[in-house]
Motif scaffolding. Structure first.
Motif, PDB file in Angstrom:
ATOM      1  N   GLY A  24       0.812  -1.206   0.000  1.00  0.00           N
ATOM      2  CA  GLY A  24       0.000   0.000   0.000  1.00  0.00           C
ATOM      3  C   GLY A  24       0.849   1.261   0.000  1.00  0.00           C
ATOM      4  N   THR A  25       0.179   2.391  -0.022  1.00  0.00           N
ATOM      5  CA  THR A  25       0.893   3.659  -0.103  1.00  0.00           C
ATOM      6  C   THR A  25       1.732   3.930   1.138  1.00  0.00           C
ATOM      7  OG1 THR A  25      -0.917   4.516  -1.453  1.00  0.00           O
ATOM      8  CG2 THR A  25       0.628   6.125  -0.553  1.00  0.00           C
ATOM      9  N   SER A  26       1.231   3.586   2.303  1.00  0.00           N
ATOM     10  CA  SER A  26       1.970   3.868   3.538  1.00  0.00           C
ATOM     11  C   SER A  26       2.263   2.630   4.371  1.00  0.00           C
ATOM     12  CB  SER A  26       1.199   4.883   4.393  1.00  0.00           C
ATOM     13  OG  SER A  26      -0.106   4.414   4.677  1.00  0.00           O
ATOM     14  N   VAL A  27       1.608   1.503   4.077  1.00  0.00           N
ATOM     15  CA  VAL A  27       1.831   0.269   4.826  1.00  0.00           C
ATOM     16  C   VAL A  27       1.948  -0.898   3.850  1.00  0.00           C
ATOM     17  CG1 VAL A  27       0.983  -1.284   6.625  1.00  0.00           C
ATOM     18  CG2 VAL A  27       0.444   1.155   6.749  1.00  0.00           C
ATOM     19  N   VAL A  28       2.955  -1.737   4.060  1.00  0.00           N
ATOM     20  CA  VAL A  28       3.117  -2.961   3.274  1.00  0.00           C
ATOM     21  C   VAL A  28       2.675  -4.125   4.152  1.00  0.00           C
ATOM     22  CG1 VAL A  28       4.703  -4.450   2.006  1.00  0.00           C
ATOM     23  CG2 VAL A  28       5.051  -1.971   2.006  1.00  0.00           C
ATOM     24  N   ASN A  88       5.337  -0.125   8.153  1.00  0.00           N
ATOM     25  CA  ASN A  88       5.066   1.215   7.633  1.00  0.00           C
ATOM     26  C   ASN A  88       6.185   1.648   6.692  1.00  0.00           C
ATOM     27  OD1 ASN A  88       2.692   1.571   9.164  1.00  0.00           O
ATOM     28  ND2 ASN A  88       3.874   2.216  10.937  1.00  0.00           N
ATOM     29  N   VAL A  89       5.826   2.461   5.715  1.00  0.00           N
ATOM     30  CA  VAL A  89       6.799   3.044   4.787  1.00  0.00           C
ATOM     31  C   VAL A  89       6.596   4.556   4.780  1.00  0.00           C
ATOM     32  CG1 VAL A  89       7.643   3.123   2.421  1.00  0.00           C
ATOM     33  CG2 VAL A  89       6.748   0.980   3.332  1.00  0.00           C
ATOM     34  N   ASN A 120       7.952  14.219   1.253  1.00  0.00           N
ATOM     35  CA  ASN A 120       7.385  15.382   0.554  1.00  0.00           C
ATOM     36  C   ASN A 120       8.439  16.479   0.479  1.00  0.00           C
ATOM     37  OD1 ASN A 120       4.912  14.274   2.551  1.00  0.00           O
ATOM     38  ND2 ASN A 120       4.394  14.456   0.403  1.00  0.00           N
ATOM     39  N   PRO A 121       9.372  16.397  -0.492  1.00  0.00           N
ATOM     40  CA  PRO A 121      10.413  17.427  -0.613  1.00  0.00           C
ATOM     41  C   PRO A 121       9.827  18.821  -0.784  1.00  0.00           C
ATOM     42  CG  PRO A 121      10.884  15.553  -2.031  1.00  0.00           C
ATOM     43  CD  PRO A 121       9.499  15.357  -1.520  1.00  0.00           C
ATOM     44  N   GLU A 122       8.675  18.890  -1.444  1.00  0.00           N
ATOM     45  CA  GLU A 122       7.869  20.101  -1.552  1.00  0.00           C
ATOM     46  C   GLU A 122       6.425  19.684  -1.333  1.00  0.00           C
ATOM     47  OE1 GLU A 122       8.656  22.618  -4.958  1.00  0.00           O
ATOM     48  OE2 GLU A 122      10.630  21.686  -5.218  1.00  0.00           O
ATOM     49  N   PRO A 123       5.558  20.636  -0.955  1.00  0.00           N
ATOM     50  CA  PRO A 123       4.182  20.247  -0.606  1.00  0.00           C
ATOM     51  C   PRO A 123       3.449  19.463  -1.681  1.00  0.00           C
ATOM     52  CG  PRO A 123       4.615  22.486   0.117  1.00  0.00           C
ATOM     53  CD  PRO A 123       5.812  22.068  -0.684  1.00  0.00           C
ATOM     54  N   HIS A 124       3.771  19.721  -2.972  1.00  0.00           N
ATOM     55  CA  HIS A 124       3.035  19.051  -4.048  1.00  0.00           C
ATOM     56  C   HIS A 124       3.726  17.781  -4.531  1.00  0.00           C
ATOM     57  CE1 HIS A 124       6.134  21.190  -6.209  1.00  0.00           C
ATOM     58  NE2 HIS A 124       5.764  20.661  -7.362  1.00  0.00           N
ATOM     59  N   LEU A 125       4.814  17.377  -3.884  1.00  0.00           N
ATOM     60  CA  LEU A 125       5.544  16.181  -4.287  1.00  0.00           C
ATOM     61  C   LEU A 125       5.320  15.065  -3.289  1.00  0.00           C
ATOM     62  CD1 LEU A 125       8.970  17.764  -5.344  1.00  0.00           C
ATOM     63  CD2 LEU A 125       6.916  17.416  -6.733  1.00  0.00           C
ATOM     64  N   ALA A 126       5.255  13.822  -3.784  1.00  0.00           N
ATOM     65  CA  ALA A 126       5.081  12.647  -2.921  1.00  0.00           C
ATOM     66  C   ALA A 126       5.958  11.528  -3.455  1.00  0.00           C
ATOM     67  CB  ALA A 126       3.619  12.212  -2.886  1.00  0.00           C
ATOM     68  N   GLU A 127       6.931  11.112  -2.651  1.00  0.00           N
ATOM     69  CA  GLU A 127       7.907  10.127  -3.093  1.00  0.00           C
ATOM     70  C   GLU A 127       8.105   9.049  -2.019  1.00  0.00           C
ATOM     71  OE1 GLU A 127      10.667  13.441  -5.492  1.00  0.00           O
ATOM     72  OE2 GLU A 127      11.451  12.437  -3.714  1.00  0.00           O
ATOM     73  N   GLU A 128       8.601   7.895  -2.447  1.00  0.00           N
ATOM     74  CA  GLU A 128       9.019   6.856  -1.524  1.00  0.00           C
ATOM     75  C   GLU A 128      10.358   6.293  -1.963  1.00  0.00           C
ATOM     76  OE1 GLU A 128       4.908   5.063   0.403  1.00  0.00           O
ATOM     77  OE2 GLU A 128       5.832   3.991  -1.260  1.00  0.00           O
ATOM     78  N   ASP A 129      11.161   5.904  -0.995  1.00  0.00           N
ATOM     79  CA  ASP A 129      12.418   5.235  -1.261  1.00  0.00           C
ATOM     80  C   ASP A 129      12.098   3.792  -1.649  1.00  0.00           C
ATOM     81  OD1 ASP A 129      14.744   3.497  -0.654  1.00  0.00           O
ATOM     82  OD2 ASP A 129      15.670   5.352   0.048  1.00  0.00           O
ATOM     83  N   MET A 130      12.447   3.401  -2.866  1.00  0.00           N
ATOM     84  CA  MET A 130      12.069   2.076  -3.359  1.00  0.00           C
ATOM     85  C   MET A 130      12.718   0.958  -2.553  1.00  0.00           C
ATOM     86  SD  MET A 130      11.975   2.886  -7.480  1.00  0.00           S
ATOM     87  CE  MET A 130      11.746   1.176  -7.969  1.00  0.00           C
ATOM     88  N   GLU A 131      13.937   1.160  -2.122  1.00  0.00           N
ATOM     89  CA  GLU A 131      14.597   0.137  -1.315  1.00  0.00           C
ATOM     90  C   GLU A 131      13.918  -0.012   0.040  1.00  0.00           C
ATOM     91  OE1 GLU A 131      16.595  -2.034  -2.216  1.00  0.00           O
ATOM     92  OE2 GLU A 131      17.567  -1.279  -4.025  1.00  0.00           O
ATOM     93  N   GLN A 132      13.444   1.095   0.616  1.00  0.00           N
ATOM     94  CA  GLN A 132      12.706   1.011   1.876  1.00  0.00           C
ATOM     95  C   GLN A 132      11.415   0.210   1.701  1.00  0.00           C
ATOM     96  OE1 GLN A 132      12.162   5.067   3.261  1.00  0.00           O
ATOM     97  NE2 GLN A 132      13.957   4.928   4.584  1.00  0.00           N
ATOM     98  N   VAL A 133      10.767   0.376   0.560  1.00  0.00           N
ATOM     99  CA  VAL A 133       9.544  -0.381   0.292  1.00  0.00           C
ATOM    100  C   VAL A 133       9.855  -1.871   0.217  1.00  0.00           C
ATOM    101  CG1 VAL A 133       7.686  -0.789  -1.381  1.00  0.00           C
ATOM    102  CG2 VAL A 133       8.406   1.552  -0.857  1.00  0.00           C
ATOM    103  N   TRP A 134      10.948  -2.228  -0.451  1.00  0.00           N
ATOM    104  CA  TRP A 134      11.318  -3.635  -0.551  1.00  0.00           C
ATOM    105  C   TRP A 134      11.680  -4.221   0.814  1.00  0.00           C
ATOM    106  CZ3 TRP A 134      11.041  -8.255  -1.888  1.00  0.00           C
ATOM    107  CH2 TRP A 134      12.054  -9.181  -1.617  1.00  0.00           C
ATOM    108  N   VAL A 135      12.446  -3.487   1.611  1.00  0.00           N
ATOM    109  CA  VAL A 135      12.803  -3.964   2.951  1.00  0.00           C
ATOM    110  C   VAL A 135      11.546  -4.162   3.790  1.00  0.00           C
ATOM    111  CG1 VAL A 135      13.957  -3.343   5.109  1.00  0.00           C
ATOM    112  CG2 VAL A 135      15.137  -3.007   2.931  1.00  0.00           C
ATOM    113  N   ALA A 136      10.605  -3.229   3.676  1.00  0.00           N
ATOM    114  CA  ALA A 136       9.339  -3.366   4.410  1.00  0.00           C
ATOM    115  C   ALA A 136       8.595  -4.623   3.982  1.00  0.00           C
ATOM    116  CB  ALA A 136       8.466  -2.133   4.183  1.00  0.00           C
TER     117      ALA A 136
END
Length: 222
Positions: free
Chosen positions: A14-18, A36-37, A41-57
């Protein structure tokens, strides 16, 4: 072990939980795990995730589900993966992320979407794709990369969706399915990439970065 005695592992990135869960082949849940992942938000209109963090999760959630169920890995007959849709998850020829994933909630392509709706681009491709893109769709984010970071579309790079990244890390297979690709520039009747749609959206130059489309029921790896 017989088929009637086996287990199935389900993964939902999911977007915030695997999440991961082990089910007996007859349907009852044995155990589950979750991690949780963080969303960046480097800027208010940006939304990113670290792909390696998602895999580890995902790996940690799978491990937790297996441990909690006392099911041995060799008793798992099949694995099925779902995940957050849209967005842009890019890997290079070595299978490594080229940077953070851009999520479906990302707004960096907002001006491109406004332009597409204003000049009739969306209407021209609708009869083929049946889709109305928004800022976080893969087509808009690929166009944003072409206009702002063309180096991201280097030879050998591949665009994936979130669940495809997990599948790749589990099996080495690079592919997607028609559901995730449905807002990615396909002909909905053929359930495959449409050269005409990609041309209308101005992302034909990114076609080489699009993965093979498999049926959701296809075996894609081991």
């Amino acid at each position: 072990m017989t088929y009637s005695d086996g287990y199935v592992l389900g993964i939902d990135a999911g977007t915030s939980v695997v999440k991961a869960a082990i089910f007996h082949i007859h349907g009852h849940e044995m155990s589950r795990g979750a991690r949780n992942v963080p969303i960046h938000n480097p800027e208010p209109h940006l939304a990113e995730e670290d792909m390696e963090q998602v895999w580890v999760a995902a790996a940690d959630a799978i491990r937790e589900a297996l441990t909690g169920s006392a099911v041995r890995p060799d008793e798992v007959l099949a694995v099925s993966v779902t995940g957050q849709g849209d967005g842009n998850w890019m890997i290079n020829a070595a299978g490594e992320p080229i940077g953070p994933a851009y999520l479906w909630t990302d707004g960096r392509a907002g001006e491109i979407i406004d332009r597409w709706y204003a000049d009739g681009t969306v209407s021209r491709q609708f009869e083929i794709s049946g889709s109305g893109p928004y800022a976080g769709t893969s087509t808009a984010l690929l166009r944003w990369r072409l206009e702002n970071r063309p180096q991201d579309l280097a030879e050998g790079n591949v665009h994936l969706w979130c669940k495809d990244w997990i599948v790749y890390k589990l099996t080495g297979d690079i592919s997607t399915d028609p559901s995730d690709a449905s807002l990615g520039g396909i002909d909905t009747r053929r359930r495959d990439w449409s050269d005409e749609v990609l041309d209308i959206l101005g992302i034909s130059a990114a076609k080489a970065e699009l993965p093979r489309i498999r049926k959701p029921t296809d075996l894609c790896g081991e």
